[in-house]
Design a protein around this motif. Structure first.
Motif, PDB file in Angstrom:
ATOM      1  N   VAL A  19       0.819  -1.207   0.000  1.00 56.14           N
ATOM      2  CA  VAL A  19       0.000   0.000   0.000  1.00 56.14           C
ATOM      3  C   VAL A  19       0.860   1.267   0.000  1.00 56.14           C
ATOM      4  N   VAL A  20       1.953   1.277   0.762  1.00 52.59           N
ATOM      5  CA  VAL A  20       2.815   2.462   0.798  1.00 52.59           C
ATOM      6  C   VAL A  20       3.488   2.668  -0.552  1.00 52.59           C
ATOM      7  N   GLU A  21       4.083   1.626  -1.065  1.00 54.19           N
ATOM      8  CA  GLU A  21       4.782   1.731  -2.352  1.00 54.19           C
ATOM      9  C   GLU A  21       3.843   2.177  -3.469  1.00 54.19           C
ATOM     10  N   THR A  22       2.624   1.635  -3.457  1.00 50.61           N
ATOM     11  CA  THR A  22       1.650   1.982  -4.491  1.00 50.61           C
ATOM     12  C   THR A  22       1.277   3.459  -4.424  1.00 50.61           C
ATOM     13  N   HIS A  23       1.013   3.956  -3.222  1.00 50.16           N
ATOM     14  CA  HIS A  23       0.620   5.362  -3.083  1.00 50.16           C
ATOM     15  C   HIS A  23       1.779   6.305  -3.354  1.00 50.16           C
ATOM     16  N   VAL A  24       2.984   5.915  -2.957  1.00 45.18           N
ATOM     17  CA  VAL A  24       4.150   6.751  -3.264  1.00 45.18           C
ATOM     18  C   VAL A  24       4.341   6.839  -4.774  1.00 45.18           C
ATOM     19  N   SER A  25       4.169   5.724  -5.459  1.00 46.74           N
ATOM     20  CA  SER A  25       4.309   5.711  -6.918  1.00 46.74           C
ATOM     21  C   SER A  25       3.281   6.626  -7.577  1.00 46.74           C
ATOM     22  N   ARG A  26       2.039   6.565  -7.108  1.00 49.02           N
ATOM     23  CA  ARG A  26       0.992   7.419  -7.657  1.00 49.02           C
ATOM     24  C   ARG A  26       1.272   8.893  -7.364  1.00 49.02           C
ATOM     25  N   LEU A  27       1.747   9.148  -6.162  1.00 47.63           N
ATOM     26  CA  LEU A  27       2.051  10.525  -5.783  1.00 47.63           C
ATOM     27  C   LEU A  27       3.205  11.075  -6.611  1.00 47.63           C
ATOM     28  N   ARG A  28       4.232  10.268  -6.793  1.00 53.88           N
ATOM     29  CA  ARG A  28       5.389  10.688  -7.591  1.00 53.88           C
ATOM     30  C   ARG A  28       4.973  11.014  -9.033  1.00 53.88           C
ATOM     31  N   ALA A  29       4.064  10.212  -9.575  1.00 56.75           N
ATOM     32  CA  ALA A  29       3.596  10.450 -10.947  1.00 56.75           C
ATOM     33  C   ALA A  29       2.898  11.788 -11.080  1.00 56.75           C
ATOM     34  N   LYS A  30       2.340  12.283  -9.965  1.00 63.35           N
ATOM     35  CA  LYS A  30       1.601  13.549 -10.015  1.00 63.35           C
ATOM     36  C   LYS A  30       2.464  14.763  -9.678  1.00 63.35           C
ATOM     37  N   ILE A  31       3.362  14.620  -8.705  1.00 60.59           N
ATOM     38  CA  ILE A  31       4.113  15.807  -8.264  1.00 60.59           C
ATOM     39  C   ILE A  31       5.507  15.911  -8.872  1.00 60.59           C
ATOM     40  N   ASP A  32       6.008  14.825  -9.482  1.00 62.74           N
ATOM     41  CA  ASP A  32       7.379  14.834 -10.013  1.00 62.74           C
ATOM     42  C   ASP A  32       7.465  14.650 -11.523  1.00 62.74           C
ATOM     43  N   LYS A  33       6.831  13.615 -12.038  1.00 68.32           N
ATOM     44  CA  LYS A  33       7.030  13.246 -13.443  1.00 68.32           C
ATOM     45  C   LYS A  33       6.704  14.360 -14.442  1.00 68.32           C
ATOM     46  N   PRO A  34       5.673  15.178 -14.205  1.00 68.10           N
ATOM     47  CA  PRO A  34       5.389  16.241 -15.174  1.00 68.10           C
ATOM     48  C   PRO A  34       6.348  17.432 -15.077  1.00 68.10           C
ATOM     49  N   PHE A  35       7.267  17.395 -14.096  1.00 67.60           N
ATOM     50  CA  PHE A  35       8.111  18.559 -13.840  1.00 67.60           C
ATOM     51  C   PHE A  35       9.592  18.187 -13.999  1.00 67.60           C
ATOM     52  N   GLN A  36      10.424  19.198 -14.091  1.00 70.68           N
ATOM     53  CA  GLN A  36      11.839  18.988 -14.403  1.00 70.68           C
ATOM     54  C   GLN A  36      12.628  18.423 -13.234  1.00 70.68           C
ATOM     55  N   ALA A  37      12.417  18.996 -12.036  1.00 72.26           N
ATOM     56  CA  ALA A  37      13.213  18.585 -10.873  1.00 72.26           C
ATOM     57  C   ALA A  37      12.448  17.578 -10.019  1.00 72.26           C
ATOM     58  N   GLN A  38      13.145  16.548  -9.535  1.00 68.16           N
ATOM     59  CA  GLN A  38      12.536  15.534  -8.696  1.00 68.16           C
ATOM     60  C   GLN A  38      12.609  15.947  -7.232  1.00 68.16           C
ATOM     61  N   LEU A  39      11.473  15.817  -6.533  1.00 70.43           N
ATOM     62  CA  LEU A  39      11.414  16.172  -5.120  1.00 70.43           C
ATOM     63  C   LEU A  39      11.293  14.934  -4.217  1.00 70.43           C
ATOM     64  N   LEU A  40      10.571  13.923  -4.674  1.00 75.09           N
ATOM     65  CA  LEU A  40      10.315  12.733  -3.863  1.00 75.09           C
ATOM     66  C   LEU A  40      11.306  11.632  -4.230  1.00 75.09           C
ATOM     67  N   HIS A  41      12.121  11.241  -3.258  1.00 72.14           N
ATOM     68  CA  HIS A  41      13.200  10.289  -3.505  1.00 72.14           C
ATOM     69  C   HIS A  41      13.022   9.025  -2.664  1.00 72.14           C
ATOM     70  N   THR A  42      13.381   7.897  -3.246  1.00 68.73           N
ATOM     71  CA  THR A  42      13.408   6.632  -2.523  1.00 68.73           C
ATOM     72  C   THR A  42      14.801   6.423  -1.943  1.00 68.73           C
ATOM     73  N   VAL A  43      14.859   6.154  -0.665  1.00 75.31           N
ATOM     74  CA  VAL A  43      16.131   5.840  -0.004  1.00 75.31           C
ATOM     75  C   VAL A  43      16.161   4.324   0.152  1.00 75.31           C
ATOM     76  N   ARG A  44      16.997   3.690  -0.612  1.00 77.35           N
ATOM     77  CA  ARG A  44      16.985   2.237  -0.741  1.00 77.35           C
ATOM     78  C   ARG A  44      17.049   1.527   0.605  1.00 77.35           C
ATOM     79  N   ASN A  45      16.150   0.561   0.778  1.00 78.81           N
ATOM     80  CA  ASN A  45      16.067  -0.270   1.986  1.00 78.81           C
ATOM     81  C   ASN A  45      15.762   0.531   3.252  1.00 78.81           C
ATOM     82  N   THR A  46      15.346   1.781   3.087  1.00 77.98           N
ATOM     83  CA  THR A  46      15.073   2.611   4.266  1.00 77.98           C
ATOM     84  C   THR A  46      13.686   3.241   4.211  1.00 77.98           C
TER      85      THR A  46
END
Length: 225
Positions: free
Chosen positions: A190-217
């Protein structure tokens, strides 16, 4: 003093509002919980007096919503639900005082005056900002670079939690607790799914990335350097 009374019983609201007016206070009255919550969010009051059983939205949900939005206006529950568990539940929801019906108006007035004498809380943030991303907690609107972003309620809450923790890594467990109110791992994505959906809305249409995945954390939201 400005008081917001959220009470659906007409006789009670008229009696209380009249008493406050005679004491020299301004009292706005709302009978519906959702309308009362909206008014408490949009305007500034010294004290809130809230019934627990309300149409639209119950009193506990109103106070919880205000505290989640970091609105610290003192709140007194005025209700016929008076068991020990009920009083504890009201205080743990963010209420500051609890008075059971039937009541003497003189006691209600004294309690409201006592709440109003408390030191004022710091001005609450109603708009969160990270770089060109803005989240309006009152209007429930998200924008990036001035462009409106449509968010589902859970996505909005997730983004709010991430923005409040700007620059910090938030683990899956932390997000489950703060966004879904889970005190355990449901073993779903559920967390991964919602983060993915959120990233598609707040990051993908724009030049700079704000939401980052910190591996294994976990995840971190921060402005680009």
């Amino acid at each position: 003093m400005r008081i917001l009374l959220i009470e659906d019983d007409r006789k009670t609201s008229e009696y209380v509002a009249k008493g406050f007016a005679e004491a020299g206070h301004t009292c706005d009255v709302f009978a519906d919980g959702r309308d009362g919550l909206f008014q408490a969010q949009r305007d500034c009051y010294d004290v809130l007096v809230v019934d627990r059983m309300l149409p639209g939205l119950d009193g506990l949900a109103i106070v919880r919503s205000l505290r989640a939005a970091r609105i610290g206006t003192p709140a007194l529950f005025l209700t016929s639900i008076g068991g020990v568990h009920d009083r504890v539940e009201g205080l743990e929801a963010g209420g500051d005082d609890y008075l059971v019906k039937p009541f003497a108006f003189s006691e209600l007035l004294a309690r409201v005056n006592a709440l109003a004498r408390r030191p004022p809380v710091q001005e609450q943030k109603t708009v969160l900002k990270v770089a060109d991303l803005e989240l309006d907690l009152i209007r429930r609107e998200a924008r990036r670079g001035g462009q409106m972003i449509e968010l589902q309620p859970r996505e909005f809450t997730l983004l709010e939690v991430l923005m409040r923790g700007e620059g910090r890594v938030l683990t899956k467990t932390m997000l489950l607790e703060r966004v879904w109110d889970f005190n355990f791992d449901p073993k779903t994505s559920v967390v991964e799914t919602h983060v993915s959906r959120l990233r598609a809305k707040i990051d993908k249409p724009f030049q700079a990335q704000l939401l980052h995945t910190v591996r294994n954390t976990g995840y971190r939201l921060h402005a680009p350097r």
